[in-house]
Motif scaffolding. Structure first.
Motif, PDB file in Angstrom:
ATOM      1  N   ILE A  16      90.586  73.644  20.486  1.00  0.00           N
ATOM      2  CA  ILE A  16      90.584  72.825  21.696  1.00  0.00           C
ATOM      3  C   ILE A  16      89.465  73.272  22.632  1.00  0.00           C
ATOM      4  CG2 ILE A  16      91.897  72.304  23.793  1.00  0.00           C
ATOM      5  CD1 ILE A  16      94.409  72.313  22.008  1.00  0.00           C
ATOM      6  N   LEU A  17      89.280  74.582  22.775  1.00  0.00           N
ATOM      7  CA  LEU A  17      88.182  75.082  23.604  1.00  0.00           C
ATOM      8  C   LEU A  17      86.826  74.666  23.035  1.00  0.00           C
ATOM      9  CD1 LEU A  17      89.450  78.654  24.511  1.00  0.00           C
ATOM     10  CD2 LEU A  17      89.233  76.690  26.026  1.00  0.00           C
ATOM     11  N   PHE A  18      86.700  74.695  21.716  1.00  0.00           N
ATOM     12  CA  PHE A  18      85.461  74.274  21.066  1.00  0.00           C
ATOM     13  C   PHE A  18      85.176  72.803  21.366  1.00  0.00           C
ATOM     14  CE2 PHE A  18      83.281  72.569  17.298  1.00  0.00           C
ATOM     15  CZ  PHE A  18      82.126  73.328  17.357  1.00  0.00           C
ATOM     16  N   LEU A  19      86.208  71.961  21.279  1.00  0.00           N
ATOM     17  CA  LEU A  19      86.021  70.542  21.571  1.00  0.00           C
ATOM     18  C   LEU A  19      85.670  70.326  23.040  1.00  0.00           C
ATOM     19  CD1 LEU A  19      88.883  68.953  19.461  1.00  0.00           C
ATOM     20  CD2 LEU A  19      86.427  68.838  19.043  1.00  0.00           C
ATOM     21  N   LEU A  20      86.249  71.129  23.924  1.00  0.00           N
ATOM     22  CA  LEU A  20      85.896  71.035  25.336  1.00  0.00           C
ATOM     23  C   LEU A  20      84.434  71.394  25.567  1.00  0.00           C
ATOM     24  CD1 LEU A  20      89.053  72.509  27.071  1.00  0.00           C
ATOM     25  CD2 LEU A  20      88.216  70.179  27.218  1.00  0.00           C
ATOM     26  N   ILE A  24      81.649  68.925  27.154  1.00  0.00           N
ATOM     27  CA  ILE A  24      80.869  69.310  28.331  1.00  0.00           C
ATOM     28  C   ILE A  24      79.377  69.286  28.013  1.00  0.00           C
ATOM     29  CG2 ILE A  24      80.333  71.257  29.850  1.00  0.00           C
ATOM     30  CD1 ILE A  24      83.340  71.918  29.771  1.00  0.00           C
ATOM     31  N   GLY A  25      78.999  69.745  26.833  1.00  0.00           N
ATOM     32  CA  GLY A  25      77.589  69.717  26.436  1.00  0.00           C
ATOM     33  C   GLY A  25      77.045  68.309  26.342  1.00  0.00           C
ATOM     34  N   ILE A  26      77.800  67.402  25.772  1.00  0.00           N
ATOM     35  CA  ILE A  26      77.359  66.014  25.654  1.00  0.00           C
ATOM     36  C   ILE A  26      77.244  65.374  27.027  1.00  0.00           C
ATOM     37  CG2 ILE A  26      78.060  63.726  24.821  1.00  0.00           C
ATOM     38  CD1 ILE A  26      79.235  65.206  22.357  1.00  0.00           C
ATOM     39  N   LEU A  60      74.059  77.840  20.133  1.00  0.00           N
ATOM     40  CA  LEU A  60      75.265  78.428  20.717  1.00  0.00           C
ATOM     41  C   LEU A  60      76.525  77.980  19.984  1.00  0.00           C
ATOM     42  CD1 LEU A  60      74.439  78.175  24.513  1.00  0.00           C
ATOM     43  CD2 LEU A  60      74.532  80.239  23.111  1.00  0.00           C
ATOM     44  N   LEU A  61      76.586  76.691  19.620  1.00  0.00           N
ATOM     45  CA  LEU A  61      77.739  76.205  18.865  1.00  0.00           C
ATOM     46  C   LEU A  61      77.813  76.857  17.490  1.00  0.00           C
ATOM     47  CD1 LEU A  61      77.862  72.405  19.701  1.00  0.00           C
ATOM     48  CD2 LEU A  61      79.354  74.212  20.515  1.00  0.00           C
ATOM     49  N   SER A  66      80.433  80.710  13.764  1.00  0.00           N
ATOM     50  CA  SER A  66      80.360  81.923  12.946  1.00  0.00           C
ATOM     51  C   SER A  66      81.381  82.956  13.410  1.00  0.00           C
ATOM     52  CB  SER A  66      78.950  82.505  12.952  1.00  0.00           C
ATOM     53  OG  SER A  66      78.642  83.026  14.217  1.00  0.00           O
ATOM     54  N   LYS A  67      81.647  83.010  14.727  1.00  0.00           N
ATOM     55  CA  LYS A  67      82.699  83.905  15.230  1.00  0.00           C
ATOM     56  C   LYS A  67      84.067  83.472  14.737  1.00  0.00           C
ATOM     57  CE  LYS A  67      80.470  86.930  17.538  1.00  0.00           C
ATOM     58  NZ  LYS A  67      80.404  88.287  17.055  1.00  0.00           N
ATOM     59  N   PHE A  68      84.309  82.147  14.694  1.00  0.00           N
ATOM     60  CA  PHE A  68      85.581  81.661  14.161  1.00  0.00           C
ATOM     61  C   PHE A  68      85.761  82.075  12.707  1.00  0.00           C
ATOM     62  CE2 PHE A  68      85.575  77.765  17.196  1.00  0.00           C
ATOM     63  CZ  PHE A  68      86.044  78.572  18.216  1.00  0.00           C
TER      64      PHE A  68
END
Length: 75
Positions: A16-20, A24-26, A60-61, A66-68
């Motif tokens: 959910i944080l990733f989608l947020l 925000i980036g878009i 950044l994404l 990669s952290k996930f």
């Protein structure tokens, strides 16, 4: 609660944080495009600026993804 349920909740929150962050980036990109259109900047410089910002955002994404996968490796 069992451990797999806790891990599933954590990954759901991370997604959910990733989608947020994506949203925000878009929205930021659209806002910047509109702001750049209001200034007297050549089209080539606009494309260069937007391409550079998009590249930084995608890097950044990629780092987040990669952290996930690193966290998933330890489960």
């Amino acid at each position: 609660m069992q451990i797999y349920q806790i891990v599933e909740i954590i990954f759901t929150i991370l997604l959910i944080l990733f989608l947020l962050v994506m949203t925000i980036g878009i929205m930021t990109l659209i806002t910047l495009i509109e702001e750049i259109n209001s200034y007297d900047i050549s089209f080539g410089m606009r494309v260069f600026f937007i391409t550079g910002m998009s590249t930084v955002y995608l890097i950044l994404l990629k780092m987040m993804i990669s952290k996930f996968t690193d966290y998933h490796r330890y489960l």
